[in-house]
Each structure stands twice: as C-alpha cells, then as structure tokens.
Design a protein around this motif. Structure first.
Motif, PDB file in Angstrom:
ATOM      1  N   LEU A 144      43.953  18.802  12.015  1.00  0.00           N
ATOM      2  CA  LEU A 144      45.229  18.178  12.376  1.00  0.00           C
ATOM      3  C   LEU A 144      45.053  16.674  12.395  1.00  0.00           C
ATOM      4  O   LEU A 144      43.950  16.174  12.688  1.00  0.00           O
ATOM      5  CB  LEU A 144      45.681  18.633  13.769  1.00  0.00           C
ATOM      6  N   THR A 145      46.116  15.925  12.107  1.00  0.00           N
ATOM      7  CA  THR A 145      45.985  14.479  12.223  1.00  0.00           C
ATOM      8  C   THR A 145      45.817  14.098  13.693  1.00  0.00           C
ATOM      9  O   THR A 145      46.442  14.706  14.583  1.00  0.00           O
ATOM     10  CB  THR A 145      47.206  13.751  11.625  1.00  0.00           C
ATOM     11  N   HIS A 146      44.943  13.128  13.955  1.00  0.00           N
ATOM     12  CA  HIS A 146      44.571  12.754  15.323  1.00  0.00           C
ATOM     13  C   HIS A 146      45.800  12.441  16.174  1.00  0.00           C
ATOM     14  O   HIS A 146      45.887  12.856  17.340  1.00  0.00           O
ATOM     15  CB  HIS A 146      43.642  11.536  15.276  1.00  0.00           C
ATOM     16  N   ASP A 147      46.801  11.756  15.599  1.00  0.00           N
ATOM     17  CA  ASP A 147      47.961  11.309  16.371  1.00  0.00           C
ATOM     18  C   ASP A 147      48.856  12.458  16.822  1.00  0.00           C
ATOM     19  O   ASP A 147      49.672  12.291  17.732  1.00  0.00           O
ATOM     20  CB  ASP A 147      48.796  10.325  15.550  1.00  0.00           C
ATOM     21  N   LEU A 148      48.721  13.635  16.195  1.00  0.00           N
ATOM     22  CA  LEU A 148      49.613  14.756  16.515  1.00  0.00           C
ATOM     23  C   LEU A 148      48.879  15.938  17.134  1.00  0.00           C
ATOM     24  O   LEU A 148      49.490  16.990  17.362  1.00  0.00           O
ATOM     25  CB  LEU A 148      50.357  15.205  15.249  1.00  0.00           C
ATOM     26  N   VAL A 149      47.581  15.793  17.419  1.00  0.00           N
ATOM     27  CA  VAL A 149      46.799  16.910  17.961  1.00  0.00           C
ATOM     28  C   VAL A 149      47.388  17.399  19.280  1.00  0.00           C
ATOM     29  O   VAL A 149      47.623  18.609  19.465  1.00  0.00           O
ATOM     30  CB  VAL A 149      45.320  16.506  18.157  1.00  0.00           C
ATOM     31  N   GLU A 150      47.641  16.492  20.185  1.00  0.00           N
ATOM     32  CA  GLU A 150      48.101  16.876  21.517  1.00  0.00           C
ATOM     33  C   GLU A 150      49.431  17.620  21.443  1.00  0.00           C
ATOM     34  O   GLU A 150      49.613  18.671  22.061  1.00  0.00           O
ATOM     35  CB  GLU A 150      48.245  15.618  22.394  1.00  0.00           C
TER      36      GLU A 150
END
Length: 561
Positions: A269-275
């Motif tokens: 997943l892209t880091h900015d959208l993991v959460e």
C-alpha cells in the motif's frame, strides 16, 4: 371653474395614445416583409465593403427559447449597425440538422427497427418541420435576413461538401483509425462525444482487491526483507466489471510504498494511505519495509481470478486522493489506462460487446451485461480470497444526455482526428500539428469579450484526439471502403470520396447508404463499405468550408463568428 383646455396649443401626432405593441408589432413585421425591406437594403448596399457575420446554427429540434432570442437579436443589432456604418452586411441564417436528438425523436415515434434510409427520410422531414417553426418565430423577433434562402446542414450540397472537408482532413494526415476506449452508450449502441455526456450521482460497488505477488524472489529483492507470508498488491476500484480486462497494476514512480504485515498476509500500500486502508479493512498491521514506486516496476502479479500474470507499471496519473495508491489498469476501459498501457505495449483486450454484454469467449461472465457481472465479479473475488472490502459509494458518474442512463468506457475501433499529428503535404499546416495550427488561429483572432481567448486556449491545449465516428443513421457518412483482411483504406480513396460526394450532392446522404460496393467499381469480396457517420459537431464545425466558401455572396474567413 374656468376651462383652459381650449386655450392649450397641443401638438398633433398620429401616434396612438396607448402602445398596443403586442397588436401593432406583427403588423410592422408584415409590412417589412411585404415591402421586401431586407432585399432593398441588399440592393442599396451593392458595391460597399463586405461585412459577413457567420451564423452559428441552432439545432433543428424544439421551439426557440430565450437563448435563441438573445443570440439572434444580438446578431441582428450587429448586422444593422454595420449596414448603417456603410458596409454591405448580409445575414444568412443556418440550421444544424443531423444528429442523435432528431433520430431519438423518430425512434420514440416509430420504434427502433426501421430500415436505415426510412429513418433518414423521417429525420429529414422532422428537421424541415422544426426549421419552419423556428424560422417563423425568428422572423417574429424582427430579425432581418435571408429567411427564404438559409443554409441547412442537411442540404445535399452541404452534405457533399462536408464529405470533401473530410477528404481534406484525411489528405492532411489528421484523420486516422484506431482502437481506443471511448464514451459508449449501451442504449445508443454508439460512441458519444464529450458534449453528449452529462454527470449524475450513481451508487457503485467499491471494492479493494489483492493481486497476489507471483514473483516472491523479486519482491524480497525490492523491499530487502524476508518474505514469510503471501503478499498482495492492493487496488481499489468502483468498476468491478472491468477486472476481466485487467492487464496491469499501476504505481506512481515517486510515491513511497510500504510492505504491511497483517493477519490477511503482506499488503503493498502507499505509505500515505496505509492507516486509512487498514481502518477500512478492519485489520491491524505494521510496515516491515518501504520502497519507491519506481522500484516496483516489472514486479509480476497474479490476476485475482483469471489464469494470467500482470505486471506492475508506472504512471503519473496515480493519486493519493482515495484508495490504495495502486491502480487497476484495463487499457480497454479507461483513457489513462489506455495511454499508460500504450507505453508498456499492453494488449487492449475488450471483452464487452456493443450491447454491453461480455462476449462468448469471456471466462466466467460470458453473456452477462456489465451491470449483471458486477455482483458476480465480487462473489468470485470473495471465493478466491482476494476481496479485502466491498462497500457502496455514491459518486458523480457519466450518463448519456439523451437516455439518462450510465455509460461505460469501452475500447472500439473508431475514426479520430489527431490533435498532434504533423500536417502532410503542402497544406496550410506546413508540417505543424492541428493543435499548433489552432493555437496560431486563436492568437490571430480578436475576441469580444477578451476573456474568450484564454478560455478557448485552455480547451485546445488540453483536449484529446477527437472521436469522429458514430454508429448512427442520421448523419453525414464516413464514405470509406476498408480491406476485409488488412482493414486498410482502399488505395483509390481520394477518387472514391469525390464520387461519394457527387452522389450525395445529387441525392443526399441517402445516396451513399443505398449504394453498393459495385456502384463504385469496388470488389465487395475484398472490401467492405463503412456505415459509420461523423459526429454532428463536424457539421457545424465545417460550415466555414461548406457554407462560407460554397454560398454565393459569402466570404471566407468571415469578419465575425
């Protein structure tokens, strides 16, 4: 009390005390017609410098409204002012006559299954009726002009000259045939122009899907970490029915991507959208390694339910607005997908027919409509264990402006006008592209008001190639013959185009559709005759060629558009 009435010296006037304009104005207009005021103005203006305002034609369907009135009255003011300023300023009104709205009216009245030339005959009669109704109301507005001799895009000569304009585009190299995704209406069974698309809210199935990593060794190398669990590149889409046409997963080369360990396996997943993604899935996880999108390029994945592998590719159109930062890519069903797929030479595999149903060779979903396939695709993903989440999303979605039904993007073989193809031969383009020629023409034109210039500059700067062909009855034909094996144009296309134009000049577009290959001396065993028509915007867009250069007393270029 003194009576002063008889002592007043009042002026005597023939004007009535009350206006009665609603009763008197029709009488004025009738007098202008009886006295042939417009014709007398033309006679008096002979020999003066010519000023031509070219009429952008209204569409021949429905009664006039306030927009028509504003348009025609402003033009009338300009023409009269130029006449008073000492110019010979004729006004030739016109009408745009072909296109889907009229064909749709005939379909509503007579049904869908009429013979093609019967449809055209009914459309021609309907357009003529509408023109007479609109003309009567335009005259009622007091607008002076060549009402007895307007130009109509359905005049045989205009239709023929439009075919000649098409030939000019072909000769200059702007016209080409290609397989691209276009707006497709399942009710029209036709490509749609951007102007025929409107946006309405639609509830769609939104799904997050894991594409299993096929090359675990490469994944280990990319993230420089040991791999103990199955790994998935996760995409998000609101069109599950397009997954049978998937050919790749696209990452942004500059984004950071995490390898996230969860109870469902390793997720890319892209880091900015993991959460946000983990919260949607109801999963707990931690990033065990990170990399850039550029390093993911070439990683092979397994299709989530078909027996094939698809690569990770790179594209700048990937965003962080929603989803996972990885984009399901089906070149047959999206413009961005098509262009990024072209760079990687991906196949344009379109499994959907003209009627919106999957063709017989499509695994799992053959014969289903795209809307019927959506729940079946979701079921299949769940059975395969690759469905992470299924929700509903209400969003703005393109609809057909006539049928008010959702459309799809679908790759079909169509004819396009290329914006960035260098002009061939000795034409006015001198090797420049159509986009460059248009930009120069805009720069050489004065705009009133001035903000019109940057508006059209932005339109020309960003517009893609124009999808010219339509699969309809009521329109000017693309009069081509294609080789049945190679799909190449007949080697004598130039001569055949002119012959088609001559036939249309004598008998209208019906003459082309009624003719057989043999009538043109073309072998039907080797060549097939096209039945496609051109986008109706080509009709009015070529009136500079078919009207201004074809009508006596006109002038090209016009002084005002």
């Amino acid at each position: 009390m003194a009576d002063y009435k008889s002592t007043l010296n009042m002026p005597d006037t023939p004007f009535p005390m009350r206006g009665d304009l609603a009763k008197r104005e029709p009488g004025w207009i009738r007098q202008w017609q009886e006295k042939q005021i417009y014709r007398k103005i033309r006679e008096v203006s002979q020999g003066r410098p010519r000023f031509v305002l070219h009429d952008g034609p209204p569409y021949a369907n429905g009664d006039i409204h306030i927009g028509h009135a504003v348009n025609k009255i402003l033009k009338d003011i300009i023409v009269r002012a130029r006449t008073l300023a000492g110019f010979d300023a004729p006004y030739v009104p016109g009408w745009d006559c072909h296109g889907l709205p009229i064909e749709h009216q005939i379909e509503k009245k007579h049904g869908k299954h009429l013979e093609g030339n019967k449809v055209r005959s009914l459309c021609r009669d309907f357009a003529a009726e509408q023109i007479e109704r609109q003309k009567k109301d335009f005259i009622r507005l007091g607008v002076l002009g060549e009402w007895d001799n307007p130009y109509l895009t359905m005049n045989f000569k205009t239709e023929a000259d439009e075919i000649r304009a098409l030939g000019t585009m072909l000769t200059k190299g702007h016209l080409y045939r290609g397989l691209k995704p276009v707006n497709w209406c399942l009710d029209c069974h036709s490509a749609l122009a951007e102007a025929e698309v409107e946006y309405e809210d639609k509830s769609s199935d939104a799904i997050d899907v894991g594409f299993p990593v096929a090359d675990v060794d490469k994944l280990r190398e990319i993230f420089a970490v040991g791999i103990k669990h199955p790994a998935y590149a996760v995409i998000w889409t609101t069109t599950p029915w397009t997954l049978p046409a998937n050919e790749a997963v696209c990452a942004h080369p500059e984004f950071v991507y995490d390898l996230v360990e969860t109870e469902k396996g390793l997720l890319i997943l892209t880091h900015d959208l993991v959460e946000a993604a983990l919260a949607r899935y109801g999963l707990h996880g931690k990033a065990i390694a990170s990399t850039t999108g550029a390093k993911l390029e070439g990683l092979n994945l397994k299709h989530p339910f078909l027996d094939r592998q698809v690569p990770v590719i790179l594209g700048m159109h990937v965003t962080l607005e929603a989803g996972t930062g990885l984009v399901h890519t089906a070149p047959a069903h999206g413009v961005d997908d098509y262009y990024v797929g072209s760079r990687y030479h991906l196949p344009i595999d379109n499994p959907v027919g003209d009627d919106g149903k999957f063709i017989a060779s499509t695994p799992l979903f053959a014969g289903m409509s795209v809307w019927e396939a959506n729940p079946r695709v979701i079921e299949t993903l769940a059975l395969q264990g690759t469905l992470l989440l299924h929700t509903k999303l209400t969003h703005s979605y393109p609809h057909c402006w006539r049928h008010k039904t959702p459309i799809i993007f679908r790759a079909t073989t169509q004819w396009f006008i290329g914006m960035d193809r260098p002009t061939k031969g000795d034409g006015a383009g001198d090797g420049r592209t159509l986009r460059e020629v248009a930009r120069q023409a805009i720069a050489d034109t004065t705009f009133y008001p001035a903000w019109g210039r940057p508006r059209i500059e932005a339109m020309i700067a960003n517009r893609p190639d124009w999808t010219l062909s339509r699969q309809r009855n009521w329109g000017v034909p693309l009069p081509f013959f294609l080789d049945r094996e190679t799909e190449e144009l007949h080697p004598e296309t130039g001569r055949l185009l002119e012959e088609a134009a001559n036939r249309v000049a004598a008998g209208g577009i019906e003459a082309w559709f009624a003719a057989a290959c043999e009538d043109f001396g073309v072998d039907p065993a080797k060549y097939r005759k096209l039945t496609d028509t051109v986008d109706v915007w080509f009709d009015s867009g070529t009136t500079h060629f078919s009207v201004l250069r074809g009508l006596e007393g006109q002038k090209w270029p016009a002084d005002l558009y």
